[in-house]
Scaffold this motif. Structure first.
Motif, PDB file in Angstrom:
ATOM      1  N   PHE A 106      -1.206  18.593   5.088  1.00 33.84           N
ATOM      2  CA  PHE A 106      -1.905  17.635   3.426  1.00 33.84           C
ATOM      3  C   PHE A 106      -0.335  17.224   2.861  1.00 33.84           C
ATOM      4  CE2 PHE A 106      -3.876  16.650  -0.277  1.00 33.84           C
ATOM      5  CZ  PHE A 106      -5.372  16.246   1.151  1.00 33.84           C
ATOM      6  N   LYS A 107      -0.400  15.505   3.062  1.00 37.10           N
ATOM      7  CA  LYS A 107       0.304  15.420   0.987  1.00 37.10           C
ATOM      8  C   LYS A 107      -0.653  15.250   0.323  1.00 37.10           C
ATOM      9  CE  LYS A 107       3.052  11.811  -0.421  1.00 37.10           C
ATOM     10  NZ  LYS A 107       2.618  10.954  -1.371  1.00 37.10           N
ATOM     11  N   PHE A 108      -0.317  15.773  -0.699  1.00 35.57           N
ATOM     12  CA  PHE A 108      -0.696  15.885  -2.326  1.00 35.57           C
ATOM     13  C   PHE A 108      -0.218  14.507  -2.878  1.00 35.57           C
ATOM     14  CE2 PHE A 108      -1.643  20.112  -0.979  1.00 35.57           C
ATOM     15  CZ  PHE A 108      -2.724  20.193  -1.775  1.00 35.57           C
ATOM     16  N   PHE A 109      -0.665  13.349  -2.716  1.00 38.79           N
ATOM     17  CA  PHE A 109      -2.534  12.733  -2.425  1.00 38.79           C
ATOM     18  C   PHE A 109      -2.033  11.722  -0.949  1.00 38.79           C
ATOM     19  CE2 PHE A 109      -3.248  15.192  -5.762  1.00 38.79           C
ATOM     20  CZ  PHE A 109      -3.983  16.304  -5.548  1.00 38.79           C
ATOM     21  N   PRO A 110      -3.151  11.583  -0.508  1.00 39.23           N
ATOM     22  CA  PRO A 110      -2.451  10.409   0.596  1.00 39.23           C
ATOM     23  C   PRO A 110      -3.103   8.852  -0.605  1.00 39.23           C
ATOM     24  CG  PRO A 110      -4.367  11.689   1.425  1.00 39.23           C
ATOM     25  CD  PRO A 110      -3.633  12.515  -0.241  1.00 39.23           C
ATOM     26  N   GLU A 111      -2.560   8.136   0.237  1.00 34.85           N
ATOM     27  CA  GLU A 111      -2.544   6.471  -0.499  1.00 34.85           C
ATOM     28  C   GLU A 111      -4.583   6.331  -1.132  1.00 34.85           C
ATOM     29  OE1 GLU A 111      -0.935   4.315  -2.633  1.00 34.85           O
ATOM     30  OE2 GLU A 111       0.875   6.098  -2.042  1.00 34.85           O
ATOM     31  N   SER A 112      -4.900   6.785  -0.220  1.00 31.64           N
ATOM     32  CA  SER A 112      -6.310   6.306  -0.140  1.00 31.64           C
ATOM     33  C   SER A 112      -6.386   6.754  -0.598  1.00 31.64           C
ATOM     34  CB  SER A 112      -6.689   6.669   1.259  1.00 31.64           C
ATOM     35  OG  SER A 112      -6.980   8.011   0.904  1.00 31.64           O
ATOM     36  N   PHE A 113      -6.286   8.493  -1.562  1.00 33.06           N
ATOM     37  CA  PHE A 113      -7.242   9.330  -2.811  1.00 33.06           C
ATOM     38  C   PHE A 113      -6.892   8.889  -4.115  1.00 33.06           C
ATOM     39  CE2 PHE A 113      -6.332  12.453  -6.434  1.00 33.06           C
ATOM     40  CZ  PHE A 113      -7.472  13.182  -5.678  1.00 33.06           C
ATOM     41  N   TYR A 114      -5.884   8.039  -3.944  1.00 29.76           N
ATOM     42  CA  TYR A 114      -5.169   7.126  -5.290  1.00 29.76           C
ATOM     43  C   TYR A 114      -5.973   6.378  -5.771  1.00 29.76           C
ATOM     44  CZ  TYR A 114      -1.356  10.267  -5.848  1.00 29.76           C
ATOM     45  OH  TYR A 114      -0.309  11.422  -5.011  1.00 29.76           O
ATOM     46  N   SER A 115      -6.220   5.379  -4.466  1.00 29.33           N
ATOM     47  CA  SER A 115      -7.139   3.403  -4.504  1.00 29.33           C
ATOM     48  C   SER A 115      -8.259   4.346  -5.458  1.00 29.33           C
ATOM     49  CB  SER A 115      -6.227   3.004  -2.959  1.00 29.33           C
ATOM     50  OG  SER A 115      -7.110   3.905  -2.260  1.00 29.33           O
ATOM     51  N   THR A 116      -9.123   4.871  -4.477  1.00 26.53           N
ATOM     52  CA  THR A 116     -10.026   5.358  -4.346  1.00 26.53           C
ATOM     53  C   THR A 116     -10.840   6.416  -6.075  1.00 26.53           C
ATOM     54  OG1 THR A 116     -10.503   6.797  -2.435  1.00 26.53           O
ATOM     55  CG2 THR A 116     -12.212   7.229  -3.711  1.00 26.53           C
ATOM     56  N   PHE A 117      -9.558   6.795  -6.198  1.00 27.89           N
ATOM     57  CA  PHE A 117      -9.746   6.788  -7.949  1.00 27.89           C
ATOM     58  C   PHE A 117      -9.177   6.442  -9.193  1.00 27.89           C
ATOM     59  CE2 PHE A 117     -11.387  10.115  -5.033  1.00 27.89           C
ATOM     60  CZ  PHE A 117     -12.444  10.904  -5.813  1.00 27.89           C
ATOM     61  N   ASN A 118      -8.268   5.259  -8.548  1.00 32.43           N
ATOM     62  CA  ASN A 118      -7.928   4.132  -9.319  1.00 32.43           C
ATOM     63  C   ASN A 118      -6.415   4.766 -10.374  1.00 32.43           C
ATOM     64  OD1 ASN A 118      -6.749   1.953 -10.819  1.00 32.43           O
ATOM     65  ND2 ASN A 118      -8.450   2.363 -12.262  1.00 32.43           N
ATOM     66  N   ILE A 119      -5.867   5.857  -9.359  1.00 31.70           N
ATOM     67  CA  ILE A 119      -4.243   6.592 -10.317  1.00 31.70           C
ATOM     68  C   ILE A 119      -3.062   6.094 -10.148  1.00 31.70           C
ATOM     69  CG2 ILE A 119      -3.479   8.524  -9.895  1.00 31.70           C
ATOM     70  CD1 ILE A 119      -6.022   9.720 -10.625  1.00 31.70           C
ATOM     71  N   GLY A 120      -2.885   5.138  -9.964  1.00 32.06           N
ATOM     72  CA  GLY A 120      -1.521   4.550  -9.976  1.00 32.06           C
ATOM     73  C   GLY A 120      -1.345   4.088 -11.095  1.00 32.06           C
TER      74      GLY A 120
END
Lengths: 192, 240
Positions: A50-64
């Motif tokens: 598991f990578k902290f964090f997958p791209e989908s996580f960043y895009s879902t929560f608008n992290i980038g």
């Protein structure tokens, strides 16, 4: 017959819920910061589970691309986290509000040490030159950052366990963290 | 009244209060987020960053040194950030311009002038604001030499690339820190263009963003100099 019994003082309830909200802001802003150097994972060698964090996580929560914003929130709310945490623990000790036993007490002691750990590893990453002794003591800059991150993962796990426990303990227990009171079953007076 | 009924009344009141408190919390968060931005950050957060800066400056000391590392921990330096490093730059005609608006003094130094100053070497960790770090062997002259020469009494130092595309501000205490160097060699080699040839700043008391490459002008002043990343939401002080 059920009897009303006081369970949590108003101060404890306030500290608990303030901590919940402040920790949420700290984790959110911490993610905004972590994104800029997202190097941690669970894996061995080339194998990554598991990578902290997958791209989908960043895009879902608008992290980038929000590093500066994240830092400004993190270094504002750190004060609230520290002050509220200090009051929470001090009050608990002073009021001797230690009515839990065994494993539960162990869990709460662990979370207190984790809180202190987050503050110390955070300081070590925040001022690695002015507080070089602390940063060195914690294993250096990158190791302090690593510890700071895994402590946060620890909170997330604690939160999940806590939710399961609160759910299992039922409504009466949850309600006591809002109202301060619970209803306890008592035996009817004899000769009734 | 039974205790069960008393509990119902207590619950109703408490949940109402809790609901109001929760709304207050969410409302405060929303209020903070939507304040007028001061250089890319809602102004209340900017004020807290400035308060943190005051505290950090109180604690700051020239005797708080960054740890140094063995040469074996040095790694090839990563190239990060090309602002201010425009292509139309002639390194042969470069000089360092030193200006003071406190004493209206002016100096112009060649690289040889700077190399004639006492040579300092240090192996310290560079901390990028992004979160990565690297141990680098830096060689150069202390910036404090210039402060003694042209900047005494100034409260701040501003530095700018020759094209003006990148600029940083330092408080004077950080500028005269013994580990703040005008650096001309990294890991035993002349600076490459990507690392800011012919002269860059190297200081472990600040994040990498303040370690400006290809310095064109050094400006001593009593007003806070503009800072490229502070204008884009970062803490102006950025002190470590």
């Amino acid at each position: 017959m059920k009897k009303l019994q006081s369970r949590h003082a108003l101060a404890i309830r306030c500290f608990h819920w303030i901590n919940f909200a402040v920790l949420a802001v700290m984790i959110w802003s911490g993610l905004l910061i972590y994104w800029a150097n997202d190097v941690y994972r669970i894996g061995i060698g080339r194998f990554t589970l598991f990578k902290f964090f997958p791209e989908s996580f960043y895009s879902t929560f608008n992290i980038g691309f929000r590093l500066a914003e994240g830092m400004s929130w993190h270094f504002t709310f750190m004060w609230l986290f520290a002050i509220n945490g200090f009051l929470y623990i001090s009050y608990t000790i002073f009021s001797r509000d230690w009515r839990y036993g065994g494993i539960q007490q162990f869990a709460y002691l662990t979370i207190i040490f984790m809180g202190a750990g987050s503050l110390l590893t955070g300081l070590a990453v925040y001022k690695p030159t002015q507080l070089a002794w602390l940063t060195s003591l914690l294993g250096g800059y990158q190791f302090a950052r690593f510890e700071h991150f895994w402590l946060t993962v620890g909170y997330a796990l604690f939160f999940c366990v806590h939710i399961v426990q609160v759910t299992r303990a039922g409504w009466n227990n949850f309600r006591s963290m809002i109202t301060g009171y619970e209803l306890v079953e008592v035996e009817k007076p004899s000769g009734d | 009244m039974t205790d069960e009924k008393a509990m119902r009344i207590r619950s109703r009141r408490s949940f109402l209060k809790a609901g109001v408190a929760a709304l207050g919390g969410v409302g405060s968060f929303h209020w903070l987020r939507t304040r007028r931005h001061d250089d890319g950050v809602p102004w209340p957060l900017r004020r807290v960053l400035e308060t943190n800066e005051q505290l950090a400056r109180e604690y700051f000391s020239a005797s708080h040194l960054a740890p140094t590392f063995p040469e074996s921990m040095v790694s090839p330096p990563r190239e990060n950030g090309g602002e201010g490093l425009s292509r139309d730059f002639d390194i042969r005609s470069w000089t360092l311009k030193v200006v003071s608006s406190v004493h209206s003094r002016r100096l112009e130094l060649t690289l040889d002038d700077i190399k004639r100053l006492p040579r300092v070497e240090m192996v310290t960790e560079l901390h990028c604001i992004e979160g990565w770090s690297q141990v680098v062997h830096w060689t150069g002259a202390r910036l404090s030499n210039l402060v003694a020469e042209a900047g005494s009494d100034a409260r701040y130092v501003g530095m700018e690339t020759p094209d003006g595309g990148y600029y940083v501000g330092l408080d004077i205490a950080s500028a005269v820190h013994p580990q703040t160097l005008l650096c001309y060699e990294m890991n035993g080699r002349e600076l490459t263009p990507e690392h800011g040839a012919p002269l860059r700043l190297a200081t472990p008391v600040k994040y990498g963003i303040k370690n400006i490459k290809r310095i064109g002008t050094v400006h001593f002043t009593n007003t806070r100099p503009p800072d490229f990343w502070a204008e884009r939401g970062h803490d102006w002080y950025a002190g470590l």
